[in-house]
Structures are given as structure tokens and as C-alpha cells.
Design a protein around this motif. Sequence first.
Motif, mmCIF file in Angstrom:
data_model
loop_
_atom_site.group_PDB
_atom_site.id
_atom_site.type_symbol
_atom_site.label_atom_id
_atom_site.label_comp_id
_atom_site.label_asym_id
_atom_site.label_seq_id
_atom_site.Cartn_x
_atom_site.Cartn_y
_atom_site.Cartn_z
ATOM 1 N N UNK A 93 0.800 -1.219 0.000
ATOM 2 C CA UNK A 93 0.000 0.000 0.000
ATOM 3 C C UNK A 93 0.824 1.256 0.000
ATOM 4 N N UNK A 94 2.076 1.160 -0.436
ATOM 5 C CA UNK A 94 2.981 2.322 -0.479
ATOM 6 C C UNK A 94 2.925 3.108 0.830
ATOM 7 N N UNK A 95 3.347 2.484 1.921
ATOM 8 C CA UNK A 95 3.166 3.098 3.247
ATOM 9 C C UNK A 95 3.887 4.428 3.415
ATOM 10 N N UNK A 96 3.229 5.324 4.120
ATOM 11 C CA UNK A 96 3.880 6.566 4.516
ATOM 12 C C UNK A 96 4.677 6.284 5.787
ATOM 13 N N UNK A 97 5.974 6.584 5.726
ATOM 14 C CA UNK A 97 6.838 6.279 6.855
ATOM 15 C C UNK A 97 7.927 7.334 6.929
ATOM 16 N N UNK A 98 8.310 7.688 8.126
ATOM 17 C CA UNK A 98 9.422 8.588 8.343
ATOM 18 C C UNK A 98 10.665 7.999 7.674
ATOM 19 N N UNK A 99 11.288 8.702 6.728
ATOM 20 C CA UNK A 99 12.458 8.146 6.042
ATOM 21 C C UNK A 99 13.557 7.690 6.991
ATOM 22 N N UNK A 100 13.690 8.350 8.149
ATOM 23 C CA UNK A 100 14.718 7.953 9.112
ATOM 24 C C UNK A 100 14.376 6.641 9.805
ATOM 25 N N UNK A 101 13.136 6.177 9.620
ATOM 26 C CA UNK A 101 12.680 4.929 10.247
ATOM 27 C C UNK A 101 12.437 3.839 9.205
ATOM 28 N N UNK A 102 12.906 4.097 7.979
ATOM 29 C CA UNK A 102 12.753 3.148 6.875
ATOM 30 C C UNK A 102 14.136 2.639 6.478
ATOM 31 N N UNK A 103 14.293 1.318 6.393
ATOM 32 C CA UNK A 103 15.583 0.687 6.154
ATOM 33 C C UNK A 103 15.502 -0.228 4.931
ATOM 34 N N UNK A 104 16.592 -0.316 4.179
ATOM 35 C CA UNK A 104 16.719 -1.259 3.060
ATOM 36 C C UNK A 104 17.737 -2.326 3.426
ATOM 37 N N UNK A 105 17.329 -3.600 3.301
ATOM 38 C CA UNK A 105 18.225 -4.735 3.550
ATOM 39 C C UNK A 105 18.053 -5.723 2.401
ATOM 40 N N UNK A 106 18.976 -5.739 1.471
ATOM 41 C CA UNK A 106 18.900 -6.640 0.319
ATOM 42 C C UNK A 106 20.183 -7.465 0.266
ATOM 43 N N UNK A 107 20.059 -8.761 0.424
ATOM 44 C CA UNK A 107 21.213 -9.644 0.399
ATOM 45 C C UNK A 107 21.514 -10.159 -0.998
ATOM 46 N N UNK A 108 22.734 -10.606 -1.171
ATOM 47 C CA UNK A 108 23.142 -11.239 -2.426
ATOM 48 C C UNK A 108 24.343 -12.123 -2.155
ATOM 49 N N UNK A 109 24.480 -13.161 -2.949
ATOM 50 C CA UNK A 109 25.625 -14.034 -2.763
ATOM 51 C C UNK A 109 26.858 -13.534 -3.488
ATOM 52 N N UNK A 110 26.663 -12.869 -4.624
ATOM 53 C CA UNK A 110 27.787 -12.490 -5.482
ATOM 54 C C UNK A 110 27.758 -11.020 -5.862
ATOM 55 N N UNK A 111 26.601 -10.460 -6.144
ATOM 56 C CA UNK A 111 26.527 -9.085 -6.616
ATOM 57 C C UNK A 111 26.543 -9.008 -8.130
ATOM 58 N N UNK A 112 27.154 -7.949 -8.655
ATOM 59 C CA UNK A 112 27.067 -7.683 -10.090
ATOM 60 C C UNK A 112 28.074 -8.434 -10.924
ATOM 61 N N UNK A 113 28.031 -9.737 -10.868
ATOM 62 C CA UNK A 113 29.025 -10.548 -11.585
ATOM 63 C C UNK A 113 28.898 -10.416 -13.102
ATOM 64 N N UNK A 114 27.683 -10.236 -13.609
ATOM 65 C CA UNK A 114 27.545 -10.103 -15.060
ATOM 66 C C UNK A 114 28.230 -8.829 -15.560
ATOM 67 N N UNK A 115 28.108 -7.758 -14.791
ATOM 68 C CA UNK A 115 28.802 -6.528 -15.146
ATOM 69 C C UNK A 115 30.316 -6.724 -15.096
ATOM 70 N N UNK A 116 30.793 -7.357 -14.039
ATOM 71 C CA UNK A 116 32.230 -7.595 -13.903
ATOM 72 C C UNK A 116 32.781 -8.348 -15.106
ATOM 73 N N UNK A 117 32.098 -9.421 -15.494
ATOM 74 C CA UNK A 117 32.574 -10.221 -16.620
ATOM 75 C C UNK A 117 32.505 -9.459 -17.935
ATOM 76 N N UNK A 118 31.417 -8.732 -18.137
ATOM 77 C CA UNK A 118 31.252 -7.971 -19.382
ATOM 78 C C UNK A 118 32.327 -6.898 -19.525
ATOM 79 N N UNK A 119 32.574 -6.163 -18.440
ATOM 80 C CA UNK A 119 33.536 -5.065 -18.525
ATOM 81 C C UNK A 119 34.975 -5.575 -18.556
ATOM 82 N N UNK A 120 35.229 -6.728 -17.938
ATOM 83 C CA UNK A 120 36.558 -7.321 -18.052
ATOM 84 C C UNK A 120 36.820 -7.739 -19.498
#
Length: 409
Positions: A93-120
Motif C-alpha cells: 500500500x505504499x506506506x507513509x513512513x518517516x524516512x529515518x525509520x525506513x531501512x533497506x536490507x537486500x542480500x546477495x551471494x555475489x553481486x554484479x558478476x555479469x557486469x564484472x565479466x562484461x567489462x573485463x
Amino acid sequence: MSGARDDVVVTGLGAITPLGGNAATTWEALLDGASGIRGDVLGTSRRADLAPTAAGTMAVDPVTLLAPAQARRLDRSQQAALVAAAEAWADAGSPEVDPERLVSVIGTGIGGVQTLLKEHEALASAGARRVSPRTVPMLMPNAAAAAVSIAYNARGGVYTPVSACSSGAEALALGARLIRAGEADVVIAGGTEAAITPITVAGFGQARALSRFDGDPADASRPFAADRSGFVLGEGAGVVVLESATHAQARDARVRAVLAGAGIASDAHHMTAPAPDGAGQIAAMRAALRNAGVEPSLISHINAHATGTSVGDAGEAAAIAEVFGRVTVTAPKAAMGHLFGAAGAVEAILAALSVQHGIVPPTRNISSGIDPEIDLDVPAVRRDAPQTAVLSNSFGFGGQNVALVFTAA
């Protein structure tokens, strides 16, 4: 179950997986017994020394769901995370929340490996001037969490669990911990991965960890089956919106499930092999139950980590039996493959939906029979029955074990 503490509730779900472009289509496809695993995803013409590889590629290309200018600045794993986060945020519902009380937690095992390989490759073939100036922010493991924080003005903190295959589940555990500690009202939590590449295929192949099934790719991932031979690569993202019950009630939010408890434990044994006695897995499950205030007998079913490896499945089955005895389990990786850093978050979404709708999802590819040494109830067809509480397991290289308990709202 929760005592005097404020519950942590799930108010939004979002996913992009091999089974569907969002959480709803993923869930329905899983219940229908569908498979998101496809054959020869890399194309043998690209690498003659790689055998045709079955894998669970995303059912919808995340590029098509983002603005072109935005997509160009993101690695595929970050694209998936933003797509899943957008769905979860809207679902909440797209909650209204104090930005100082809103947190982002996104896990990953490797990250941007496709970018790494492409740019290498660009560096090797055309020189340094052909390397993109966006390379570093596109390959950083924390970039997905940062992108989500920017999109939703989350100024309460940005966290990135990098815990192999348990990363997504650990993100939810950390999010719940932040809410219970009073450091956040709302947490956007999940996991993402897009690492189906020649180097990962070659590496896992050399370790003899990949499925060697020689038939229909849809049947290649065979958790708990007597003839299982390894896991199948997958990609995607899963994101949930977690809130304190007080915050959710104040805005009259729909609650899909309660994240009642989380347990984290480590094997301290081996970089890739689980501890033979299953001590870390057992400790994580018992800690999750204790944290939730739930007795083992109240768990309706378990969403197993169950990747389809011989040793891993047998070890997890023994650990589950030690804690629960003979219990019902489901193994979604049979339908999606192993989404690595996204797996725990996507499967947490499935566990929450199981609680909400009262359904045990089916497990594909067990028609040949369950391993006779595994004494678990693994349904091949969906079961409709109230789900009081569901436990979801995620275990990763490095001996990292996470268990989550979801209960009814």
C-alpha cells in the motif's frame, strides 16, 4: 507466541523468478506443478567446452519492467531487486513512513558478476577506454540495497548480507531484528541474484555440484529424490515489506503473515560441506522456534533448503528429523532451481503465502521415489490445509544457516 514484544508483520510481497514475473504468478505456477527450468541457457555455441546447461532464468526479463535509462545503469541482479521491491512496496500500500525509520536490507551471494565479466571482456578486447564508467557501482554487492534505498528514500540504513545461499533469508532476519530493537518501523528486505554465467557453470561443474540429469530440463532439479545428482542454477529476486505490528495497525494495513522468529547459526566446519552432525542447521531451527515462541509440534510444514545434492539433502533431512521427527516438507528448488542469494527471500515469500492461504505447495520430480534414507513427508501434489506455522530453511557455503518461522496474521 509474541509475548509483550511488538510483532513483525509482512505487509508486502514482491518477486521475479523463473516461475513468474511477480509473486502471484510465481505462487500459482508453483501450485500448478510448473517448472521454470529451461535447457541450454548459455548456448553451447558460445563455449564448446561447456556442456548444455539447464537453468532457471527469470520468466520475464527485468529490463522490460524498468525505464530504459534506469535499466542501463543497473546490473541484472540490481534490476531484479528493483522490480521485486516495486511490487512489494505497492502490495504493502505504499506506506507513509518517516524516512529515518525506513531501512533497506537486500542480500546477495555475489553481486554484479555479469557486469564484472562484461567489462573485463571489454578491457581485454578493446582497452581501458571502452570500460563503462558505471562499472564499479554496477558490480558492487551493496548496489541493489542502495538502489532500493534511493528509490524509496530509506534513510534509516542500508544493509547487504553477503552470506552465500542464506543471504536473502538473513536479510529478513536482520530486518526483523532492527524492528524489534526499535531502530526501524518499516524494512524493505530481500535477496537478489543473477549469476548464470560461463564461469559459475564451469566452477560448479568442476566441483561436481550441478545436476547431471540427462533428460527433460524441467526434471533436472530433483531435491530428495533417490536419483538426485546436484542442483540447477537459478536467478531472480524476492523482496518483502516488514513492519512493526503497531505501525501496520496504525495505517490499517493488510497483514499477510507474521515473521514470528528467526534463527542464525554457523557450522565453523568447512567452506562448502555442511557439518556431518548437522549441528549448525539444528541450532538455527531451534533458535528460530525459540525466538518465535513456537513448539516444534506447531510447525505445519517446512520449506526445505533442499538443493538436490546428495550430501546436502540427506544432511538437512537428518537435521529436520532431529528437531521435528517425521514432518511434511516442500522443496521449491525443484521448480525454480537454486536462486543463491535470492533463494531464502523468495522461499520466505512462499512460506508466508502458505500460511496466508493454507496450502502446502507440491514438490516436483519425485515420481521416481524419495531417497529411502530420507524419512520425511514430501507431497507431490498440493495440500489444502490450515498452516499454523511454517519454517523456512536457508543454508549457505561457509556454514551459514538461517531459519525463519512464519505464523498466521
